[in-house]
Design an enzyme around this catalytic site. Structure first.
Site, PDB file in Angstrom:
ATOM      1  N   LYS A  79       0.602  -1.282   0.064  1.00  0.00           N
ATOM      2  CA  LYS A  79      -0.449  -0.097  -0.267  1.00  0.00           C
ATOM      3  C   LYS A  79       1.011   1.435  -0.069  1.00  0.00           C
ATOM      4  O   LYS A  79       1.377   0.705   0.631  1.00  0.00           O
ATOM      5  CB  LYS A  79      -1.177   0.033   0.812  1.00  0.00           C
ATOM      6  CG  LYS A  79      -2.058   0.981   1.345  1.00  0.00           C
ATOM      7  CD  LYS A  79      -2.794   1.401   2.696  1.00  0.00           C
ATOM      8  CE  LYS A  79      -4.029   1.783   2.561  1.00  0.00           C
ATOM      9  NZ  LYS A  79      -4.695   1.793   3.763  1.00  0.00           N
ATOM     10  N   SER A 159      -9.805   2.472   2.150  1.00  0.00           N
ATOM     11  CA  SER A 159      -8.418   2.892   1.709  1.00  0.00           C
ATOM     12  C   SER A 159      -8.111   1.892   0.990  1.00  0.00           C
ATOM     13  O   SER A 159      -7.000   2.620   0.245  1.00  0.00           O
ATOM     14  CB  SER A 159      -8.106   3.305   2.401  1.00  0.00           C
ATOM     15  OG  SER A 159      -7.439   3.431   3.300  1.00  0.00           O
ATOM     16  N   SER A 183     -10.311  -0.014   6.962  1.00  0.00           N
ATOM     17  CA  SER A 183      -9.750   0.102   5.821  1.00  0.00           C
ATOM     18  C   SER A 183      -9.386  -0.817   5.349  1.00  0.00           C
ATOM     19  O   SER A 183      -8.928  -1.082   4.127  1.00  0.00           O
ATOM     20  CB  SER A 183      -9.216   1.933   5.400  1.00  0.00           C
ATOM     21  OG  SER A 183      -9.167   2.581   5.631  1.00  0.00           O
TER      22      SER A 183
END
Ligand SMILES: [Mg+2]
Ligand SMILES: [Zn+2]
Lengths: 493, 498, 100
Positions: A79, A159, A183
């Site tokens: 990420k 997210s 998330s």
């Protein structure tokens, strides 16, 4: 020979160790899959060379007869919230575009030390603020899933939407995520994969771009509970560089996995039966109870009376922390600088931040600034932290009556990109089931349960006591074994 | 009560002063990172990723900084808060990389304490006064901006960014520049006794934010201004004087004092509005979520307490009550760490050398330390090397004097030679004949000769002209070439003159 | 409580985010929507409840006073911290000239 990209963490690691294939072959296969999948926009940058170099190291180590790491030969997606040495780290923002750290986050370093390699930096909601992956400066991430009979681009959740999309599309066997208010779990649920947020403090936050410090936790996203257990084992551990890091041993979660739940009590929180929740979700929840009962657990009703207030409390605490955490993006030491002619320092800040932050980030910074400002602090922030204490107390009381809590991960399945944009609040409601565990710092996981009538995945959530990742993983495994979730998105990219 | 007043056109004004002193905590590493704190490094050489607020960096507090602040709190007999926590003070400035300063607002490490300033008539402090201390909290220092190195840019150096400071906040208890000066000097002494701050104002180890307001006697406090970062005792006193006058002028010409941040200009001794901080009044303090509550364990506190040295007030009291020094000498000797350290070493050595108790030689050692020795050193100037003035050399001189082997004058002479050459005092006394005669027989002979030669004066003396006693002493000493033990001379003369 | 345009402008200025009129106009109802919604927290009886201080009951760990014990948190990182700076000269960061 099997298509290597169909394999997960455990199978790759074991296959490399056994010599069924080389780590380089694995890295090459995934690098190729990543290159083909550009239309998902899951990656902000790809790093095929990183994956290859890590693979070669593993192959060499194996040839030399050395002991291989927990993640040896597994190429993963990172990420783009984790600082990676020499590789652009943006938090999906314009303000950090081009920022190339000279340091490596603790979690990513631990993964490299365990023998993993990096396929690239995964797209996300800007500064991890969002639940649909529509707030990235680098464009939306498109879910590999399609609604039956529709070609609409679907949300991979957020997210950690680049992470969920990449793992679901089999262009990465696993990916890192971060979870501040759902998330990891919400995107996992949206894309039919597993994801676990460990107890707050299990994974070091050092080197992760901060959103809301008291909530942020890193965790793995992968296609099976076993893979999550393995990868979490590589990510977790005490870090003296993070004052909130837990100074305790990391259990061998993989070795202790067991779906035998005899003697365990599973709590069903009655307040999670909320209006606006899809019937299919409620049905899957019922199904989940049956599965866990089948695994030997006793099902008990529990009450989490302040559930309703968790989300509004979160939307005070998280923006407040974010408004302060994001103050460092000011155009002085790194990232974007917007310096209109002849302006002074403070105007440079205002111009830089106006140009560098997206709308959702600005919205949250403004909310956070407002609730902390003189005269409002107690009414908003102090009240929210008191409510948060009550949410945590609810859980503590519930865990006197049960060992693990079962709940839906999200109130709905994934939705088409662009369909939820008119009102920020409707988007926030996506995390209504995920946020309470975040506020209380508890380990929580989403595992795929079923496919709804539209052919979209639904997830179930397990929440455990502090430090009891094992209990969460075990219950997750029991569901995984009974759900038999094998659906995968049709390749269209 | 301070009688300091500003004479305005409308009458007398009282000045109300509070000081916020920022004292750099003595530590090797910064408060939240492992970067060094040493003064004078190359720009940005002592900066860690944490200090530069790179994305994802986190603070971890330095135990020694906490310990020193706790010890300082104990030294002013303040309440130590075993539960405290760090807050963020949010504002934007180029010397503040995080966009917030980690400080303590809601739960400071140290609560209320106090400090005694001593009466000093000359300075306008008629009696001892206790100044209240509101709190001590621990916080990060900011970086440094340089404005004069580039035509359009300011340069940022983050070497100081993250260095640990104690902010010591007084109550608005001071009423004159002199009191503020005395407070600062006393505070500096305590910090240096404790070892929690080197007190070096030139290097910025101690700076004061000076809060000043004025009022007519008996009225409530007026609006105050805060003059930032004043870095010497003299400047603090100047800033107060100027600022108080300015406020009186403003008020007497019908204006109102604006609560604001001001800057002191050492060149002119005046203060002026600080433009850059004008709009930064809403700091949005909240607990730093990167840090957990700071809970101090009993053994940590016990170590802090046990490691405290004797503090100025206690030492001064002991010097008077136990060592029998005059209050003046006691104050002089305890004002600075170096002074009392030198004194106590010499005292111990002298006691050893004389075989007497410290109290028995203390007055002699104090006089030597405060006036005799400094006088000789000063008079000698470059000819002497103060390094030769070791404690053992001085103790040996003092012991010879104590045993009346040498006179006061001889002690000075020997000390001069010690300073010049580093030779051993006993050896000097011997070799240079710098010893006084304590041989009763020799002195008696001299006395007898003088009495015989001055029969008329003996008669006058015996008839009641006692002033003549000095004459006999002088004559005897002259006959003995100044080397006779004066006490013996006195004794023998008294006996023989009757 | 609700915010008006002037308040939003003040917050934006505190947060150092330049916003033109149109942006402010748009933000007012959005912020009010969120604020109204979070204000339901006022319903919760929090009598006797301390605000949460640590998510997982835990107290602050302190570090030893050793310089550069860990290179990742130690000093001597001038090149690393300046590497991404929009303006860096002679070992300093550069910003538009500040008048104090
Ligand atoms: Mg101040
Ligand atoms: Zn301060």
């Amino acid at each position: 020979m099997t298509d290597l990209t169909s394999l997960g963490v455990k199978d790759i690691r074991d296959g490399v160790a056994k010599g069924d294939f080389t780590a380089r072959e694995v890295a090459e296969s995934f690098n190729a899959a990543v290159a083909e999948a550009a239309s998902l926009n899951a990656f902000i940058v790809t790093t095929p060379d990183h994956a290859l170099a890590a693979a070669d190291k593993v192959d060499a180590a194996r040839a030399a007869g050395e002991t291989l790491g927990k993640m040896a030969g597994v190429p993963i997606g990172m990420k783009d919230l984790f600082a990676t040495h020499g590789v652009q780290t943006t938090a999906a923002s314009h303000i950090l575009e081009g920022f190339t750290p000279r340091y490596e986050s603790t979690v990513s370093q631990k993964l490299w030390d365990a023998g993993a390699g990096m396929l690239g930096k995964l797209n996300l909601d800007q500064f991890a603020m969002g639940s649909s992956n529509e707030t990235s400066y680098f464009g939306n991430v498109t879910s590999p899933w399609k609604k039956a009979g529709s070609n609409a681009a679907m949300s991979p959740g957020g997210s950690s939407g680049g992470s969920s999309a990449a793992v679901a599309a089999r262009i990465a066997p696993a990916a890192t995520g971060t979870d501040t208010g759902g998330s990891i779990r919400q995107p996992a649920a949206f894309t039919g994969i597993c994801g676990i947020k460990p107890t707050y403090g299990r994974c070091s936050r050092w080197g992760i771009v901060a959103f809301a410090s008291s909530l942020d936790q890193a965790g793995p996203m992968a296609r099976s509970v076993e893979d999550c257990a393995i990868m979490l084992g590589a990510m977790a551990g005490f870090d003296p560089k993070d004052a909130t890091s837990l100074q305790m041993d990391v259990p061998d979660w993989e070795a202790a996995l067991s779906s035998d739940l005899r003697g365990k009590k599973v709590g069903i929180p009655r307040e999670y039966r909320m209006e606006g929740t899809d019937q299919a979700i409620l049905d899957s929840w019922e199904q989940g109870k049956a599965w866990l009962k089948d695994a030997g657990a006793e099902i008990v009703d529990v009450s989490l009376p302040h559930t309703k207030y968790a989300l509004p409390a979160y939307y005070i605490v998280a923006p407040a922390e974010a408004s302060s955490n994001l103050a460092r993006y000011d155009g002085v030491r790194y990232g974007l600088r917007d310096l209109p002619d002849g302006v002074g320092l403070q105007d440079m800040y205002a111009a830089t931040r106006a140009a560098g932050f997206g709308d959702e980030v600005k919205r949250r910074i403004l909310i956070g600034t407002y609730v902390l400002s003189a005269g409002f602090y107690d009414a908003y922030y102090t009240q929210a932290q008191k409510v948060r204490a009550l949410v945590a107390r609810d859980f503590a009381r519930a865990f006197e009556e049960c060992d693990v809590i079962l709940a839906p991960t999200t109130p709905t399945a994934s939705f088409p990109l662009g369909s939820m944009n008119e009102d920020p609040l409707t988007m926030y409601l996506n995390d209504v089931f995920a946020v309470p565990a975040s506020l209380a710092g508890l380990p929580a996981m989403s595992v795929p349960a079923t496919i709804n009538a539209d052919g979209l995945p639904l997830g179930l959530q397990l929440v455990g006591r502090p430090f009891d990742e094992q209990g969460v993983l075990n219950a997750g495994l029991a569901i995984q074994q009974r759900a038999g979730f094998t659906a995968k998105p049709e390749k269209w990219w | 009560m301070s009688n300091y007043r500003i004479q305005g056109a409308t009458g007398e004004w009282e000045v109300v002063i509070g000081l916020e002193v920022h004292a750099q905590v003595t530590s090797n590493a910064k408060l939240f990172s492992g970067a060094a704190t040493a003064f004078g490094a190359e720009p940005n050489a002592q900066v860690s990723l944490v200090d530069a607020a790179m994305p994802g960096m986190l603070p971890v507090p330095n135990r020694e900084c906490i310990r020193q602040a706790v010890r300082t709190g104990m030294a002013i007999e303040a309440q130590i808060n075993a539960w405290s926590r760090f807050d963020r003070k949010n504002y934007f400035y180029a010397d503040l990389p995080q966009g917030y300063q980690i400080s303590q607002l809601y739960h400071p490490l140290v609560g209320e304490g106090s400090l005694l300033i001593e009466a000093d008539e000359k300075a306008g402090i008629p009696e001892d006064k206790v100044i209240g201390i509101e709190r001590i909290h621990v916080e990060q220092d900011a970086g440094k901006l340089m404005h004069d190195q580039h035509p359009t840019m300011s340069y940022v150096d983050l070497n100081r960014s993250g260095v640990a400071l104690m902010e010591i906040v007084s109550k608005p208890d001071m009423r004159s520049p002199a009191e503020a000066g005395a407070y600062l000097r006393k505070l500096r002494a305590i910090l240096r006794y404790v070892g929690s701050c080197d007190g070096n104002m030139e290097e910025g180890s101690m700076r004061a934010d000076v809060n000043v307001s004025v009022r007519k006697a008996g009225e409530p406090f007026g609006t105050r201004t805060e003059t930032k970062n004043v870095n010497s005792v003299r400047f603090v006193m100047q800033a107060i004087e100027h600022e108080a006058m300015r406020q009186v002028d403003v008020l007497e010409s019908g204006g109102t004092v604006v609560q604001e941040t001001r800057l002191f200009d050492p060149g002119t001794g005046t203060t002026r509005t600080m433009r850059s901080k004008e709009d930064a009044h809403d700091y949005r303090y909240f607990p730093d979520p990167d840090l957990l509550p700071l809970v101090l364990e009993e053994d940590f506190l016990a170590e802090c307490r046990a490691s405290l040295p004797e503090l100025p007030d206690a030492k001064r009291k002991r010097y008077v009550e136990v060592l029998g020094l005059t209050p003046y000498n006691a104050r002089e000797l305890t004002a600075e760490v170096e002074t009392f350290a030198r004194f106590e070493t010499l005292l111990a050595e002298t006691a050893k050398a004389t075989g007497k108790g410290e109290a028995d030689v203390a007055t002699q050692v104090a006089n030597w330390s405060l006036s005799v020795a400094p006088g000789v050193i000063k008079a000698l100037g470059d000819e002497g090397d103060p390094a030769n003035a070791t404690a053992s050399a001085q103790a040996s001189i003092l012991a010879m004097a104590d045993k009346a082997e040498i006179s006061g004058g001889q002690a000075k002479e020997i000390f001069e030679i010690v300073l010049k050459t580093g030779r051993d005092p006993a050896e000097i006394a011997e070799a240079e004949g710098l010893k006084q005669v304590s041989d009763t027989g020799a002195i008696e002979a001299a006395v007898d000769a003088i009495i015989a030669a001055n029969a008329d004066k003996v008669e006058q003396y015996r008839a009641g002209k006692e002033a003549l006693f000095g004459f006999f002493v002088g004559q005897t000493m002259k006959a003995m070439q100044g080397k006779a033990n004066p006490q013996l001379v006195n004794q023998l003369l008294k006996g023989k003159l009757g | 409580m609700s915010v008006d345009k002037a308040t939003v402008a003040k917050i934006a200025s505190l947060a150092r985010i330049r916003m033109d009129d149109a942006a402010l106009e748009q933000m007012v109802p959005e912020l009010n929507g969120i604020l109204q919604w979070v204000e339901q927290l006022g319903e919760v009886d929090v009598t006797g409840i301390e605000p949460m201080a640590a998510v997982i009951p835990n107290t602050l760990r302190l570090r030893d006073d050793v310089v550069d014990a860990d290179p990742l948190t130690g000093g001597g990182k001038r090149d690393d911290v300046l590497a991404n700076a929009p303006a860096a000269e002679h070992g300093f960061f550069g910003v538009p000239k500040v008048i104090e």
